[in-house]
Design an enzyme around this catalytic site. Sequence first.
Site, PDB file in Angstrom:
ATOM      1  N   GLU A 253       0.767  -1.193   0.189  1.00 46.30           N
ATOM      2  CA  GLU A 253       0.128  -0.088  -0.112  1.00 46.30           C
ATOM      3  C   GLU A 253       0.907   1.139  -0.086  1.00 46.30           C
ATOM      4  O   GLU A 253       0.559   2.204  -0.846  1.00 46.30           O
ATOM      5  CB  GLU A 253      -0.857   0.028   1.182  1.00 46.30           C
TER       6      GLU A 253
ATOM      7  N   ASP B  71      -1.733  -4.481   3.647  1.00 45.29           N
ATOM      8  CA  ASP B  71      -1.968  -4.518   5.108  1.00 45.29           C
ATOM      9  C   ASP B  71      -2.780  -5.778   5.377  1.00 45.29           C
ATOM     10  O   ASP B  71      -3.687  -6.153   4.675  1.00 45.29           O
ATOM     11  CB  ASP B  71      -2.224  -3.218   5.813  1.00 45.29           C
TER      12      ASP B  71
ATOM     13  N   TYR C 144       2.339  -4.601  13.338  1.00 47.60           N
ATOM     14  CA  TYR C 144       1.255  -3.827  12.847  1.00 47.60           C
ATOM     15  C   TYR C 144       0.740  -3.084  13.963  1.00 47.60           C
ATOM     16  O   TYR C 144       0.291  -3.948  14.914  1.00 47.60           O
ATOM     17  CB  TYR C 144       0.185  -4.717  12.134  1.00 47.60           C
TER      18      TYR C 144
END
Length: 719
Positions: free
Chosen positions: A7, A87, A291
């Site tokens: 991304e 993601d 994350y």
Amino acid sequence: MKVMIVESPNKVEKLSQILGDGWTVAASYGHIRDLPKEGEKGEAVAGISLDTFEPKYVLVERAEQHTIPKLRKLVAQADEGVWLATDPDREGEAISWHLKEVLRIADSRYTRVTFNAISASTVLGALEKPRKIDFKLVKAQEGRRVTDRLIGYPGSALLREKTGNRSISAGRVQSPAVRLLAERERQIQVFKPTNHFGAEVEFDGWKAKWDTKLFLTGDSEYILDAELAALAASCRDFTVEASETKPSRKAPPAPFRTVTLMQGASVALKFNPKKTAELSQKLFEAGHITYHRTDSQNFTPEVLAEIRAYASERGWALPEKPRTWKEKDSAQEGHEAIRPTHLEVASAGDTADEQALYKLIRIRAVVSQLADAEYNVTTVRLLCAQGGKSFAFGARGQQCVKPGFEAVLATDVTDGDAAEKTAEEGESGAVPPLPVGSQILALDGRVSMLKTSAPKRYKAASLLAKLEALGIGRPSTYPTIMTTMFERGYATEEKELLYCTPLGTTLVVALIRNKVGFIEYDYTCELENELDAIASGRAEYLDVMRRVNERVEADIARARADESTNTAPRFNCPECSKPLRQIKGPNGLFWGCSGFDEGCRYAVPDENGKPGEKPPAYACPECTKPLRRIGGERGYFWGCTGYADGCKVAFPDDNGKPGKRAPTPPVSAFKCGACGNGLINRKKPGKYNFWTCSNRDCDKTYDDRAGKPVEKKAKASTH
């Protein structure tokens, strides 16, 4: 060549280093498709088919012009396949699907991989666990987007009809969030403080507080008698009624998940949720942390072993077994808690703010696995007879026996509520164990002047914590909730405290008065759970969307039928008596007749939500047609309605009416090469000169060079 698409462009360099030769890493720059902002003619909800509830996507302008052409070339060159590595959440899964669809990547040519951290071991390990796109996750993401519109579009239309305010709008998560602020605002407004009294006495190194419960009668909660409090404060000779010492343990705080990181950074670093989200995103993309959008507060067994080894090397106390925490039922992202990717790295980040946030994450991750702090807690209860009355006082003190995790984290600076609570309650000091029945003499005493406090205003982080407790919203939506409330004027922030605006109150009152389901906390929580169920396969997308739409349509229809909930004033057209309606045009709000289709053209400007006065008519001095006020990028001006017929007369705007026209520059001796008429030198103040023909029917223009007209240079051909 192998191609990996992520991304963010910030990941490209580090991933390229990890993957090495034979790989090309490129970025999608987020979403490449989205729902249209405006719906097609007759479409009730923009971009949504109410028959199938399938979204009608359009390309994002930036992606259409730049990203997609570049990615198409790379995909065509990828003779060894394409890895979609967006993601590891629903949003990322949806972006991978959009990439596959738009770039027309065949099923046999793509691989979906996810990694929770951008480190060599994690990324290379992910390549060994390839899979295909999880369409349940894609549908779960689509479900949230579609539900937002199924609720937002008709809900906003209802609000505007009921209130007459064209700037108001409804939202699935936004509206309950504003309701929390409005309810707290109301609680603060109606709160009436109560002044009351307490008492405390001092001993050598510790103090005891008066237990007022023995003197409260009926429904009273506070002591209002100042003389009684003074009598209590004069107590000196006490008998020990009870004394007890017990062991106590305090566990370390859990590792950070999204919402607790936002809370902790708000308290310790004064970062608002949006800033924390942006900083943690950068730390993740740079490979410093795992994350950051997660509901989990647990680590994998491998990470637990790593942390325990790190702590053991430094002589820090550890519990017998690694710590785990019970997950919430709504935890659905499947990621571990937030932690450093390399525990041994003490500092990371490009800026001071990134480094401060990294330090907060790192220390919390380590401390979460250390041993409990152990204390001996002593409580005593003292009695004293004074002035014919019996008074009881209590004291509590604790002594640290084993510091445990507190040897590393002496004070949890991220837990503001706990710090405030400790300050309010107060420890009594070094309270000694006392023999029951023994006598003890107080050294001093004083009356405590107390006052009840209104409910505390929410801060950004505490509001998000409340939403999480109610089951409303998810990690990826929290920063957007706050941003939306501010941008739409429902809330303001002053010195970290949130205030509900009058517009926010109007929104909440209108929704509650009309009994619209999505303003209810339970309904919104249940809907979140249903959307989660789509991701796990426990619910079908179409069934959930259909139920949502049926509920919304029923609520809206019932509310529209109930005219008693209307708060918008009704204004009628003075020319045909039909209702006027407030309309948002390209130049702002105005009021137009609802009989427009029948030929009534009555329209007036908006003045503070009401129809204003009809502006006077001005005629063009050259063709007598009406002038009209026009809004442009540089402000308003007046132009002739006969423009299409060739009348180019225009006037500057002078407080809502045509001003004086600037004098026409003189015609020069230079002749137009196209028609032979004289040229006029047009000067743009502070910009440039150019020349036009004095013949209005001639469109010929010239550049200016040293005060003389010259032919414009033709643009070079791109062919």
